[in-house]
Design a protein around this motif. Structure first.
Motif, mmCIF file in Angstrom:
data_model
loop_
_atom_site.group_PDB
_atom_site.id
_atom_site.type_symbol
_atom_site.label_atom_id
_atom_site.label_comp_id
_atom_site.label_asym_id
_atom_site.label_seq_id
_atom_site.Cartn_x
_atom_site.Cartn_y
_atom_site.Cartn_z
ATOM 1 N N SER A 1 38.309 -30.454 41.982
ATOM 2 C CA SER A 1 36.885 -30.547 41.677
ATOM 3 C C SER A 1 36.297 -29.158 41.448
ATOM 4 N N PHE A 2 35.203 -29.145 40.716
ATOM 5 C CA PHE A 2 34.494 -27.897 40.430
ATOM 6 C C PHE A 2 33.069 -27.994 40.929
ATOM 7 N N VAL A 3 32.597 -26.926 41.540
ATOM 8 C CA VAL A 3 31.177 -26.789 41.816
ATOM 9 C C VAL A 3 30.761 -25.400 41.357
ATOM 10 N N VAL A 4 29.474 -25.234 41.094
ATOM 11 C CA VAL A 4 28.981 -23.914 40.743
ATOM 12 C C VAL A 4 28.407 -23.287 42.004
ATOM 13 N N ARG A 5 28.930 -22.143 42.379
ATOM 14 C CA ARG A 5 28.453 -21.468 43.573
ATOM 15 C C ARG A 5 27.507 -20.340 43.197
ATOM 16 N N ASP A 6 26.458 -20.209 44.006
ATOM 17 C CA ASP A 6 25.479 -19.144 43.815
ATOM 18 C C ASP A 6 25.843 -17.951 44.668
ATOM 19 N N TYR A 7 25.874 -16.788 44.071
ATOM 20 C CA TYR A 7 26.122 -15.574 44.835
ATOM 21 C C TYR A 7 24.888 -14.688 44.769
ATOM 22 N N GLY A 8 24.391 -14.245 45.906
ATOM 23 C CA GLY A 8 23.218 -13.382 45.945
ATOM 24 C C GLY A 8 23.570 -11.979 45.487
ATOM 25 N N SER A 9 22.553 -11.140 45.328
ATOM 26 C CA SER A 9 22.835 -9.765 44.923
ATOM 27 C C SER A 9 23.314 -8.982 46.144
ATOM 28 N N TYR A 10 24.103 -7.993 45.902
ATOM 29 C CA TYR A 10 24.589 -7.147 46.983
ATOM 30 C C TYR A 10 24.814 -5.737 46.471
ATOM 31 N N THR A 11 24.919 -4.795 47.411
ATOM 32 C CA THR A 11 25.178 -3.417 47.030
ATOM 33 C C THR A 11 26.678 -3.197 46.981
ATOM 34 N N GLY A 12 27.176 -2.917 45.806
ATOM 35 C CA GLY A 12 28.600 -2.693 45.662
ATOM 36 C C GLY A 12 28.881 -1.231 45.388
ATOM 37 N N ARG A 13 30.142 -0.934 45.214
ATOM 38 C CA ARG A 13 30.509 0.441 44.911
ATOM 39 C C ARG A 13 31.380 0.480 43.677
ATOM 40 N N ASN A 14 31.180 1.486 42.895
ATOM 41 C CA ASN A 14 32.085 1.730 41.779
ATOM 42 C C ASN A 14 33.346 2.357 42.360
ATOM 43 N N PRO A 15 34.452 1.633 42.275
ATOM 44 C CA PRO A 15 35.675 2.128 42.929
ATOM 45 C C PRO A 15 36.169 3.445 42.336
ATOM 46 N N LYS A 16 35.792 3.744 41.130
ATOM 47 C CA LYS A 16 36.249 4.958 40.464
ATOM 48 C C LYS A 16 35.469 6.180 40.940
ATOM 49 N N THR A 17 34.136 6.044 40.965
ATOM 50 C CA THR A 17 33.302 7.197 41.286
ATOM 51 C C THR A 17 32.795 7.164 42.722
#
Lengths: 95, 93
Positions: free
Chosen positions: B49-65
């Motif tokens: 089965s498939f459902v659409v999940r909502d993901y809130g905004s978060y602070t991520g990091r650019n793994p390169k810089t």
């Protein structure tokens, strides 16, 4: 609202010339072919939609949450799905 | 296996022309996409089965810089494998 096999058959019947019975067979066939492919450990790639893969999980130590006793969990094979960029974009259109 | 191989296998198994098999496969996945686009769910007994999940905004990091970036909220389709498929995949080691 949920899309089920019955609903897919109904839509297929409306959009092709095939009878409902034939559409049921065809829908079953498509999913059976996909299941066989994954069962053999091979990936199933539908461009524009996504990709199903089979991943191996290593055996690991676990605990019975009820008794707290340690036990060994066997390795297993699981199916994972990665959605395509196109599908992701469609799903996020209104946001 | 990719989509054209699936179409090929379907046309052989069900004695369909290439055109017919293409239509069947495309209509099924078009229906899937439409349903998920509308935020609905899909349930195929034995497959998954498939459902659409909502993901809130978060602070991520650019793994390169290493710089921080704000990741915007997003929706993603989530697939849950069905019982039959799960067991069949796991039965062959």
């Amino acid at each position: 609202m949920t899309l089920t096999k019955a609903e897919i058959v109904k839509n297929l019947h409306a959009q092709t010339g095939f009878s409902k019975e034939r559409c049921t067979e065809l829908v079953e066939s498509v999913f059976e072919l996909m299941k066989q492919e994954l069962e053999n450990g091979d990936d199933m790639l539908i461009s524009g939609f996504g990709k199903w893969s089979v991943k191996g999980k290593n055996p690991r130590k676990g605990r019975n949450p009820q008794t707290g006793s340690e036990l060994m969990l066997d390795g297993r094979r699981v199916v994972t799905f990665k959605c395509s960029r196109k599908l992701k974009e469609s799903v996020n259109l209104d946001t | 296996m990719n989509k054209s191989e699936l179409i090929d296998a379907l046309s052989k198994k069900e004695n369909l022309t290439e055109r017919q098999a293409t239509d069947v496969v495309n209509l099924i996945f078009k229906g899937f996409t439409e349903e998920l686009k509308n935020g609905g769910r899909i349930e195929i007994r034995g497959f998954g089965s498939f459902v659409v999940r909502d993901y809130g905004s978060y602070t991520g990091r650019n793994p390169k810089t290493g710089g921080t970036i704000q990741v915007a909220p997003k929706k993603l389709p989530f697939f849950k494998v069905g019982k039959e498929l799960k067991e069949r995949v796991n039965s062959k080691k």
